[in-house]
Design a protein around this motif. Structure first.
Motif, mmCIF file in Angstrom:
data_model
loop_
_atom_site.group_PDB
_atom_site.id
_atom_site.type_symbol
_atom_site.label_atom_id
_atom_site.label_comp_id
_atom_site.label_asym_id
_atom_site.label_seq_id
_atom_site.Cartn_x
_atom_site.Cartn_y
_atom_site.Cartn_z
ATOM 1 N N GLY A 1 0.834 -1.214 0.000
ATOM 2 C CA GLY A 1 0.000 0.000 0.000
ATOM 3 C C GLY A 1 0.859 1.250 0.000
ATOM 4 O O GLY A 1 1.796 1.377 -0.783
ATOM 5 N N GLU A 2 0.557 2.170 0.939
ATOM 6 C CA GLU A 2 1.259 3.469 0.955
ATOM 7 C C GLU A 2 2.759 3.312 1.157
ATOM 8 O O GLU A 2 3.556 4.152 0.722
ATOM 9 C CB GLU A 2 0.687 4.350 2.062
ATOM 10 N N LEU A 3 3.148 2.247 1.836
ATOM 11 C CA LEU A 3 4.592 2.044 2.077
ATOM 12 C C LEU A 3 5.342 1.786 0.769
ATOM 13 O O LEU A 3 6.500 2.168 0.621
ATOM 14 C CB LEU A 3 4.818 0.863 3.028
ATOM 15 N N SER A 4 4.686 1.131 -0.166
ATOM 16 C CA SER A 4 5.311 0.873 -1.473
ATOM 17 C C SER A 4 5.126 2.112 -2.339
ATOM 18 O O SER A 4 4.433 2.092 -3.364
ATOM 19 C CB SER A 4 4.663 -0.357 -2.127
ATOM 20 N N SER A 5 5.790 3.191 -1.923
ATOM 21 C CA SER A 5 5.457 4.522 -2.432
ATOM 22 C C SER A 5 5.787 4.730 -3.913
ATOM 23 O O SER A 5 5.253 5.627 -4.539
ATOM 24 C CB SER A 5 6.183 5.575 -1.591
ATOM 25 N N ARG A 6 6.695 3.921 -4.488
ATOM 26 C CA ARG A 6 7.081 4.143 -5.880
ATOM 27 C C ARG A 6 6.493 3.092 -6.826
ATOM 28 O O ARG A 6 6.894 2.992 -7.987
ATOM 29 C CB ARG A 6 8.616 4.128 -6.016
ATOM 30 N N LEU A 7 5.572 2.320 -6.316
ATOM 31 C CA LEU A 7 5.080 1.173 -7.092
ATOM 32 C C LEU A 7 4.441 1.555 -8.435
ATOM 33 O O LEU A 7 4.721 0.938 -9.467
ATOM 34 C CB LEU A 7 4.102 0.368 -6.222
ATOM 35 N N GLU A 8 3.621 2.605 -8.387
ATOM 36 C CA GLU A 8 2.944 3.005 -9.632
ATOM 37 C C GLU A 8 3.960 3.416 -10.693
ATOM 38 O O GLU A 8 3.911 2.976 -11.839
ATOM 39 C CB GLU A 8 2.007 4.171 -9.329
ATOM 40 N N GLU A 9 4.899 4.259 -10.231
ATOM 41 C CA GLU A 9 5.965 4.741 -11.132
ATOM 42 C C GLU A 9 6.783 3.548 -11.673
ATOM 43 O O GLU A 9 7.081 3.462 -12.867
ATOM 44 C CB GLU A 9 6.864 5.647 -10.274
ATOM 45 N N LEU A 10 7.093 2.629 -10.780
ATOM 46 C CA LEU A 10 7.902 1.470 -11.172
ATOM 47 C C LEU A 10 7.183 0.595 -12.191
ATOM 48 O O LEU A 10 7.791 0.130 -13.169
ATOM 49 C CB LEU A 10 8.239 0.629 -9.930
ATOM 50 N N SER A 11 5.894 0.377 -11.963
ATOM 51 C CA SER A 11 5.194 -0.493 -12.905
ATOM 52 C C SER A 11 5.088 0.167 -14.271
ATOM 53 O O SER A 11 5.182 -0.511 -15.300
ATOM 54 C CB SER A 11 3.827 -0.932 -12.365
ATOM 55 N N SER A 12 4.951 1.507 -14.307
ATOM 56 C CA SER A 12 4.884 2.120 -15.642
ATOM 57 C C SER A 12 6.259 2.121 -16.308
ATOM 58 O O SER A 12 6.359 1.973 -17.537
ATOM 59 C CB SER A 12 4.225 3.500 -15.611
ATOM 60 N N ILE A 13 7.340 2.208 -15.525
ATOM 61 C CA ILE A 13 8.688 2.084 -16.117
ATOM 62 C C ILE A 13 8.843 0.687 -16.732
ATOM 63 O O ILE A 13 9.334 0.514 -17.848
ATOM 64 C CB ILE A 13 9.790 2.328 -15.046
ATOM 65 N N CYS A 14 8.385 -0.320 -15.984
ATOM 66 C CA CYS A 14 8.481 -1.699 -16.495
ATOM 67 C C CYS A 14 7.678 -1.851 -17.785
ATOM 68 O O CYS A 14 8.136 -2.474 -18.747
ATOM 69 C CB CYS A 14 7.974 -2.695 -15.449
ATOM 70 N N ASP A 15 6.462 -1.262 -17.800
ATOM 71 C CA ASP A 15 5.638 -1.317 -19.015
ATOM 72 C C ASP A 15 6.395 -0.704 -20.199
ATOM 73 O O ASP A 15 6.458 -1.277 -21.279
ATOM 74 C CB ASP A 15 4.319 -0.556 -18.810
ATOM 75 N N ASN A 16 6.981 0.469 -19.947
ATOM 76 C CA ASN A 16 7.675 1.178 -21.042
ATOM 77 C C ASN A 16 8.896 0.423 -21.541
ATOM 78 O O ASN A 16 9.214 0.443 -22.723
ATOM 79 C CB ASN A 16 8.120 2.578 -20.584
ATOM 80 N N LYS A 17 9.588 -0.222 -20.623
ATOM 81 C CA LYS A 17 10.847 -0.890 -21.018
ATOM 82 C C LYS A 17 10.642 -2.358 -21.386
ATOM 83 O O LYS A 17 11.589 -3.062 -21.722
ATOM 84 C CB LYS A 17 11.861 -0.798 -19.863
ATOM 85 N N GLY A 18 9.409 -2.811 -21.282
ATOM 86 C CA GLY A 18 9.145 -4.214 -21.627
ATOM 87 C C GLY A 18 9.695 -5.186 -20.599
ATOM 88 O O GLY A 18 10.058 -6.316 -20.924
ATOM 89 N N ILE A 19 9.781 -4.743 -19.337
ATOM 90 C CA ILE A 19 10.273 -5.635 -18.275
ATOM 91 C C ILE A 19 9.078 -6.383 -17.690
ATOM 92 O O ILE A 19 8.042 -5.775 -17.365
ATOM 93 C CB ILE A 19 10.981 -4.810 -17.162
ATOM 94 N N ARG A 20 9.221 -7.684 -17.554
ATOM 95 C CA ARG A 20 8.130 -8.473 -16.963
ATOM 96 C C ARG A 20 8.044 -8.166 -15.479
ATOM 97 O O ARG A 20 9.068 -8.032 -14.804
ATOM 98 C CB ARG A 20 8.381 -9.967 -17.152
ATOM 99 N N TYR A 21 6.820 -8.060 -14.962
ATOM 100 C CA TYR A 21 6.681 -7.845 -13.526
ATOM 101 C C TYR A 21 5.376 -8.436 -13.019
ATOM 102 O O TYR A 21 4.467 -8.754 -13.786
ATOM 103 C CB TYR A 21 6.778 -6.357 -13.159
ATOM 104 N N GLU A 22 5.333 -8.587 -11.700
ATOM 105 C CA GLU A 22 4.143 -9.131 -11.045
ATOM 106 C C GLU A 22 3.949 -8.314 -9.770
ATOM 107 O O GLU A 22 4.927 -7.936 -9.120
ATOM 108 C CB GLU A 22 4.432 -10.605 -10.696
ATOM 109 N N ILE A 23 2.698 -8.032 -9.448
ATOM 110 C CA ILE A 23 2.426 -7.320 -8.185
ATOM 111 C C ILE A 23 1.728 -8.290 -7.250
ATOM 112 O O ILE A 23 0.691 -8.857 -7.599
ATOM 113 C CB ILE A 23 1.558 -6.072 -8.435
#
Ligand code: SF4
Length: 300
Positions: free
Chosen positions: A158-180
């Motif tokens: 939740g709030e503690l994972s403060s950069r999660l949104e930014e990180l997931s969009s970076i992964c989307d842009n760079k084609g990096i596989r990820y899981e939440i």
């Protein structure tokens, strides 16, 4: 293949719900099936690369909350140990974790480069387990993109994972596989005091243990049954027992076939380990995930 995985998942959940795991594990059925499916392989290997973390979770089952002076581990030593280990066995899923692995990106890059250059055919999947608090450097992200086996796994607090949104969009842009991973709660493993209980109860805990099946741990050059054991020993809470670990650096294991045998014995071990007496993973108690402690916790 996908359907087979789903069926196995449903069967595992059913076995958990009906409390059948201790009996299945005790019979040796699970290990035999696993050996058939993954010969010469550690199915899940946790590789600890740092004790440092950006969070201090009171109930961390890996005991990070007890480190008063956490350290980043030496990258070259980790590569040397991985090289020795992977010369003797293969790994299906290798998880790089801490602490928080993005606190030591130089070491992380070194390990990822080694895995990319030298472990094709020896390691199937590589997961980086992160709490979503740090945006890695361009250099780290570029290294990640160069190996299709790598997936970033975000534990969503939740709030503690403060950069999660930014990180997931970076992964989307760079084609990096990820899981939440959105866990609603954690299982409470309890404190580290010795449980006053019959040996059969301790054995039952080990027989049904999830960590034992899924979290074989490589830490500071040694292979452990589970992360709780690894860190309880490193923190000086329990003594190291020679036949409950494999010291990958030991010259005894210069011959990969000897190391392979020792790894097999450790993974197939039926008898509970000393740490299980100091573990409450079977308490059935749930705790809120990622509750923060103000300071490192003292072992009572
Ligand atoms: S100490 Fe024993 S029961 Fe607890 S997590 Fe490790 S193997 Fe499982």
């Amino acid at each position: 293949m996908h359907i087979q995985k789903k069926i196995l998942h449903v069967l595992a959940s059913l076995a958990r719900g009906l409390h059948l795991w201790p009996f299945i594990a005790r019979s040796g059925l699970f290990n035999r099936a696993r050996r058939r499916k993954y010969p010469d392989t550690i199915v899940h290997l946790d590789v600890v690369i740092t004790e440092c973390c950006t969070l201090r979770c009171r109930d961390c089952s890996n005991l990070m909350q007890y480190y008063h002076k956490p350290e980043n581990l030496d990258a070259e030593e980790m590569v040397t140990c991985l090289r020795r280990l992977l010369a003797s066995v293969k790994v299906n899923q290798l998880k790089l974790l801490g602490g928080e692995p993005f606190v030591c990106q130089k070491s992380l890059i070194r390990i990822l480069e080694y895995l990319r250059d030298e472990t094709d055919g020896r390691v199937n999947e590589i997961d980086i387990i992160t709490n979503g608090t740090i945006v890695p450097s361009e250099e780290t992200l570029n290294t990640v993109t160069k190996d299709p086996r790598i997936k970033i796994v975000f534990s969503n607090y939740g709030e503690l994972s403060s950069r999660l949104e930014e990180l997931s969009s970076i992964c989307d842009n760079k084609g990096i596989r990820y899981e939440i991973v959105n866990d609603d709660f954690w299982w409470d493993f309890g404190d580290l005091r010795i449980r006053d209980e019959k040996q059969s109860k301790t054995q039952h805990r080990y027989d049904g243990c999830y960590s034992r099946r899924l979290c074989t741990t490589l830490y500071r050059g040694k292979l452990y049954i589970c992360p709780r054991q690894a860190h309880a020993i490193n923190l000086g809470i329990i003594p190291e027992v020679k036949d409950e670990i494999v010291d990958v650096k030991d010259p005894l294991f210069d011959d990969p076939s000897v190391l392979h045998k020792a790894v097999d014995i450790l993974i197939d071990r039926r008898e509970c380990i000393s740490t299980c007496k100091r573990c409450g993973c079977d308490s059935g108690k749930k705790v809120s995930r990622a509750v923060q402690a103000e300071r490192p916790i003292n072992v009572s």
